[in-house]
Motif scaffolding. Structure first.
Motif, PDB file in Angstrom:
ATOM      1  N   ILE A 114      -2.125  17.965  -5.468  1.00 56.42           N
ATOM      2  CA  ILE A 114      -1.613  16.989  -4.503  1.00 56.42           C
ATOM      3  C   ILE A 114      -1.339  15.723  -5.290  1.00 56.42           C
ATOM      4  O   ILE A 114      -2.267  14.985  -5.653  1.00 56.42           O
ATOM      5  N   ALA A 115      -0.082  15.456  -5.618  1.00 56.38           N
ATOM      6  CA  ALA A 115       0.219  14.394  -6.576  1.00 56.38           C
ATOM      7  C   ALA A 115       1.490  13.641  -6.201  1.00 56.38           C
ATOM      8  O   ALA A 115       2.472  14.222  -5.710  1.00 56.38           O
ATOM      9  N   ALA A 116       1.456  12.323  -6.445  1.00 54.69           N
ATOM     10  CA  ALA A 116       2.635  11.457  -6.346  1.00 54.69           C
ATOM     11  C   ALA A 116       3.262  11.456  -4.961  1.00 54.69           C
ATOM     12  O   ALA A 116       4.467  11.297  -4.811  1.00 54.69           O
ATOM     13  N   ASN A 117       2.428  11.633  -3.935  1.00 49.44           N
ATOM     14  CA  ASN A 117       2.898  11.501  -2.563  1.00 49.44           C
ATOM     15  C   ASN A 117       2.665  10.075  -2.071  1.00 49.44           C
ATOM     16  O   ASN A 117       1.724   9.403  -2.494  1.00 49.44           O
ATOM     17  N   ASP A 118       3.519   9.623  -1.178  1.00 50.97           N
ATOM     18  CA  ASP A 118       3.358   8.331  -0.523  1.00 50.97           C
ATOM     19  C   ASP A 118       3.066   8.602   0.950  1.00 50.97           C
ATOM     20  O   ASP A 118       3.939   9.071   1.689  1.00 50.97           O
ATOM     21  N   VAL A 119       1.827   8.345   1.362  1.00 51.61           N
ATOM     22  CA  VAL A 119       1.381   8.633   2.727  1.00 51.61           C
ATOM     23  C   VAL A 119       0.922   7.317   3.334  1.00 51.61           C
ATOM     24  O   VAL A 119      -0.163   6.818   3.026  1.00 51.61           O
ATOM     25  N   SER A 120       1.753   6.744   4.185  1.00 47.40           N
ATOM     26  CA  SER A 120       1.520   5.368   4.631  1.00 47.40           C
ATOM     27  C   SER A 120       1.874   5.192   6.099  1.00 47.40           C
ATOM     28  O   SER A 120       2.753   5.871   6.640  1.00 47.40           O
ATOM     29  N   SER A 121       1.150   4.272   6.732  1.00 49.51           N
ATOM     30  CA  SER A 121       1.476   3.804   8.084  1.00 49.51           C
ATOM     31  C   SER A 121       1.510   4.926   9.114  1.00 49.51           C
ATOM     32  O   SER A 121       2.405   4.999   9.960  1.00 49.51           O
ATOM     33  N   ASN A 122       0.514   5.819   9.043  1.00 49.67           N
ATOM     34  CA  ASN A 122       0.343   6.838  10.067  1.00 49.67           C
ATOM     35  C   ASN A 122      -0.769   6.367  10.999  1.00 49.67           C
ATOM     36  O   ASN A 122      -1.835   5.969  10.548  1.00 49.67           O
ATOM     37  N   PHE A 123      -0.521   6.421  12.307  1.00 48.79           N
ATOM     38  CA  PHE A 123      -1.383   5.739  13.258  1.00 48.79           C
ATOM     39  C   PHE A 123      -1.912   6.683  14.311  1.00 48.79           C
ATOM     40  O   PHE A 123      -1.166   7.394  14.969  1.00 48.79           O
ATOM     41  N   ASN A 124      -3.234   6.686  14.470  1.00 43.03           N
ATOM     42  CA  ASN A 124      -3.928   7.348  15.573  1.00 43.03           C
ATOM     43  C   ASN A 124      -5.334   6.778  15.569  1.00 43.03           C
ATOM     44  O   ASN A 124      -6.019   6.845  14.557  1.00 43.03           O
ATOM     45  N   GLY A 125      -5.769   6.255  16.671  1.00 43.04           N
ATOM     46  CA  GLY A 125      -7.064   5.602  16.718  1.00 43.04           C
ATOM     47  C   GLY A 125      -8.254   6.539  16.698  1.00 43.04           C
ATOM     48  O   GLY A 125      -9.388   6.100  16.623  1.00 43.04           O
ATOM     49  N   SER A 126      -8.023   7.854  16.768  1.00 43.89           N
ATOM     50  CA  SER A 126      -9.131   8.799  16.777  1.00 43.89           C
ATOM     51  C   SER A 126      -9.652   9.031  15.365  1.00 43.89           C
ATOM     52  O   SER A 126      -9.095   8.560  14.382  1.00 43.89           O
ATOM     53  N   SER A 127     -10.743   9.816  15.271  1.00 40.77           N
ATOM     54  CA  SER A 127     -11.324  10.129  13.958  1.00 40.77           C
ATOM     55  C   SER A 127     -10.436  11.067  13.153  1.00 40.77           C
ATOM     56  O   SER A 127     -10.721  11.364  12.006  1.00 40.77           O
TER      57      SER A 127
END
Length: 206
Positions: A114-127
């Motif tokens: 799992i490399a060089a991914n951009d994972v940003s600004s994902n929203f959910n208030g749960s756990s």
């Protein structure tokens, strides 16, 4: 098997998905599906590259199998989770995952990159609203950007490894161990930046 599917507009894969080995799914638009998993792929040695998977209700991409490549895709604006990859020896690189209503990227298995991914600004208030979460052993998680997600940025969790039979049913086994977490940028997430569980993991230069 060995089919290349490129530059097509895909709107109705949903839960039926695609099943096969050695196929390439390239430069497709998977947009506007109304239920289930928008792009659901089961098989070994497939490549899912340079696709746009967006504005789907519920989930974007699901891949089950061994030795698959998921690379250079853009996944955004799903109402819940963006992408899940189940299996061992898969390569998940250079994907942009942002603006989804729930978790960004989930990887369940061992020996994955799992490399060089951009994972940003994902929203959910749960756990369940993490940026990247990985269950399994001997995975390499490096050079990712994980930023501004609602809950934990990067979760490496004990407790889930997988094995598949001919129907790709999943069984959950022992806690994860011996994962390498290296050179990731993890910032501005809603709870912990990183949570590392299991044993004999190496966490360095993040």
């Amino acid at each position: 098997e060995g089919l290349k599917i490129a530059r097509r507009l895909l709107l109705d894969l949903n839960e039926n998905g695609a099943w096969g080995a050695g196929n390439t799914y390239e430069a497709n638009f998977v947009v506007g599906n109304n239920q289930g998993m928008a792009f659901w792929l089961r098989g070994d040695g497939n490549a899912v590259v340079n696709n746009i998977i967006a504005f789907n209700d519920y989930s974007g991409l699901g891949v089950i199998g061994l030795g698959n490549t998921v690379s250079s895709n853009t996944l955004h604006s799903a109402t819940w989770r963006a992408a899940r990859v189940y299996g061992n020896g898969n390569t998940i690189t250079y994907n942009r995952i942002f603006g989804n209503g729930g978790p960004g990227l989930g990887v369940f298995g061992s020996g994955n990159l799992i490399a060089a991914n951009d994972v940003s600004s994902n929203f959910n208030g749960s756990s369940d609203g993490n940026g990247i979460r990985v269950y399994g052993s001997s995975n390499v998680i490096r050079d990712n950007v994980v930023s501004s997600n609602a809950v934990t940025g990067l979760l490496v969790a004990g407790g889930r490894d997988n094995w598949h039979d001919h129907d790709y049913h999943l069984l959950y086994a022992a806690p994860g161990s011996a994962n390498l977490v290296m050179n990731n940028r993890v910032d501005l997430n809603g709870r912990e930046g990183m949570r590392i569980q299991g044993s004999s993991n190496v966490v360095t230069l993040n």
